[in-house]
Design an enzyme around this catalytic site. Sequence first.
Site, PDB file in Angstrom:
ATOM      1  N   GLU A  83       3.146  20.290  30.275  1.00 12.56           N
ATOM      2  CA  GLU A  83       1.769  19.588  30.234  1.00 12.56           C
ATOM      3  C   GLU A  83       0.960  19.964  31.555  1.00 12.56           C
ATOM      4  OE1 GLU A  83       2.376  16.487  26.702  1.00 12.56           O
ATOM      5  OE2 GLU A  83       2.563  15.721  28.605  1.00 12.56           O
ATOM      6  N   ASP A 134       7.552  14.549  19.849  1.00 13.42           N
ATOM      7  CA  ASP A 134       7.054  13.543  20.555  1.00 13.42           C
ATOM      8  C   ASP A 134       6.862  12.129  20.072  1.00 13.42           C
ATOM      9  OD1 ASP A 134       6.039  12.395  22.882  1.00 13.42           O
ATOM     10  OD2 ASP A 134       3.881  13.354  22.885  1.00 13.42           O
ATOM     11  N   GLU A 142       2.713   4.575  21.365  1.00 11.08           N
ATOM     12  CA  GLU A 142       1.847   5.510  21.302  1.00 11.08           C
ATOM     13  C   GLU A 142       1.605   6.109  19.819  1.00 11.08           C
ATOM     14  OE1 GLU A 142       1.325   9.940  23.490  1.00 11.08           O
ATOM     15  OE2 GLU A 142       3.085   8.760  23.927  1.00 11.08           O
TER      16      GLU A 142
END
Length: 707
Positions: free
Chosen positions: A299, A373, A401
């Site tokens: 990332e 993820d 998240e």
Amino acid sequence: MLLRSLLLLLVLVGAAPRCRADDGYRLWLKYDLIADAGLRARYRAAAQFIAVEGETEIAKTAAAELQRGLQGLLGQPVPVVAKAAESNRRGIVLSVGPPANVSGSSGSRDGYRISAQGNTLRVVGGSGAGVLYGVFALLRQLQTGQALGGLKLSSSPRIQYRLLNHWDNPNGTVERGYAGSSIWKWNELPQRLDPRYTDYARANASIGLNGVVINNVNASARYLTLEYVQKVKALAGVFRPYGIRLYLSVFWAAPKVIGGLKTSDPLDAQVKQWWAAKAEEIYKEIPDFGGFLVKANSEGEPGPQDYGRSHADGANMLAAALGPHDGVVMWRAFVYKANSNGDRFKEAYEEFKPLDGQFSPNVLVQVKNGPIDFQAREPFHPLFGAMPRTPLVLEVQLTQEYLGMATHLVYLAPLFKECLDADTQTKGPGSTVAKVVDGSLDQHRLSGIAGVANIGADRNWTGHPMGQANWYAFGRLAWDYTLTSAAIATEWTQMTLTHEPQAVATIVNMMEKSRDIYVRYTTPLGLHHIMGQNIHYGPEPWLAQAGRPDWTAVYYHKADSVGLGFNRTATGSNALALYSPGVQKQWGNANTCPLNYLLWFHHVGWRQPLSSGRTLWNELVTRYYTGADSVTWMQQRWASVRPTVDAALHADVAARLAIQRREALWWRDACVLYFQTYAKQPIPAPFAPPTRTLAEVKTLVDLYQLK
């Protein structure tokens, strides 16, 4: 007469018990007076003194914690004496004994044994930390009302490194943090130590955690400066008496950014020397420093691949720097390239599988529970079982998240257990992820598990009061993954919310079902990564443009006029081939694949009949509707326990459940209306069509994403 009445009123008010609202700060370490007088009397009789044999710094901490707990639970002080009292008095003796005296695995030094011997209750640990864990286990027995007579209890951790990973930044923010700002006050350190640090250490030790990575994996190089090393040293001093070692996430390009070098190439001699000197500097200040956690070439983060080197080259260079010290490198396998024609599912496997056996002995590769993820449900990561010559750390996420952040009640122990209990079948049946992680499957010396913390500066630590259960559950499973999620929920509820049996059963039942409920109204049947972009909140299945293709929703769900789902079989991306033949057989046939994983591996026709007896479209709609309706059931269950739970805490959770209900309907309407544009079928009976249009639902995303 009026004066006399006022005086009488003041006397009555002063004599009334002072009830303080529960603000959640004490977590599960609530040492309140045991209400059952008979039980309290029996405990008092068994705990007339505390003695410590073979004292260490941590054993002294254990004695102080036991004294604190007993005084609160029993309502009277219990003295700590120099040695065990005369035989006519009953008390508790804490002692450090050789590890061989404590049953368990390779982590036996942290293990403990609690046993009744004559008039004494002995807590024996293989180390000071073992004694401390034993004390917390004993207090847990008292908090949950267990009998002490004839008690025989022994336990050792199944996993060696049991860590929380904080994603905290130097400026006080927390990436993916939903409970306020960071608890680390860097501007005050090292001069001032917030008392909250000690309470944080107590909480971690009470559930068996022994390590903390204090900063974000998207790391700042500042943490490696001497200024910050001094701050970190101050925190390490707070953690040390609780058996907790401190670790740092490191920025790969630090030699260039703060070291003045022209390169960060791991094979460059100057770079190697820089890291060796930096490790020496850190260990000089913090002798028990744990080591480094690294996110590299992921990332946008820099890494060894910037210089044509491998992840093993990078990890081994840091391992050599830590070599003269007792430190480890945890190298994250969360890597994926921006490839619109590929499958992100396969990226980490393809980069790390060829490196198996190339890592230094003090390197562990840290792997997320699933291949994408931290989704609400994922198949276990294919690297588990595929790297037999490399110890793997399991990484799970406590901060929600992708699970409604701090407004949705989602108990995560079932998610953790689902991964840990998954069978890789790489060495035949029973080759579970848990056995890969604890090192027993491949006889590894090192083992580890990490949880991304959900902790912030909110008074109750986790934002959502029920989020505390996920912190607690992670620690308990890190210590012993054979525990059931229901048993852990029962412990936590009794220690945190209420002892009333019916209320405990109701709350545990609600917690146990909460994760599946969330999956049903957000990503049923194996849908994944269809949430809003950027902050990952709310639904956005129509998302087709983002910073990279694998950050969109359409990349994953592949909806078209034919059907729905990502074909990962041999006729698609063939990601299924990364698993053992037994797992491929389990998931490879769309007609027999468990429905929870169906759309992870198959593109299924809208009218295709499923094992439920419904077509894909009808099953999809049924799950969205029943999932949203189940939040109403949760509200009803929570309302029923109101008389037994602290009023302020109950009101807080009730308000969040109301938000969860509203947003479950948002998820339901958004996804059903969007996928209906492809399925071209009506909402099946008995469900009523949404009262709002897809265009109206899309405007909610703009509001939540602050576009």
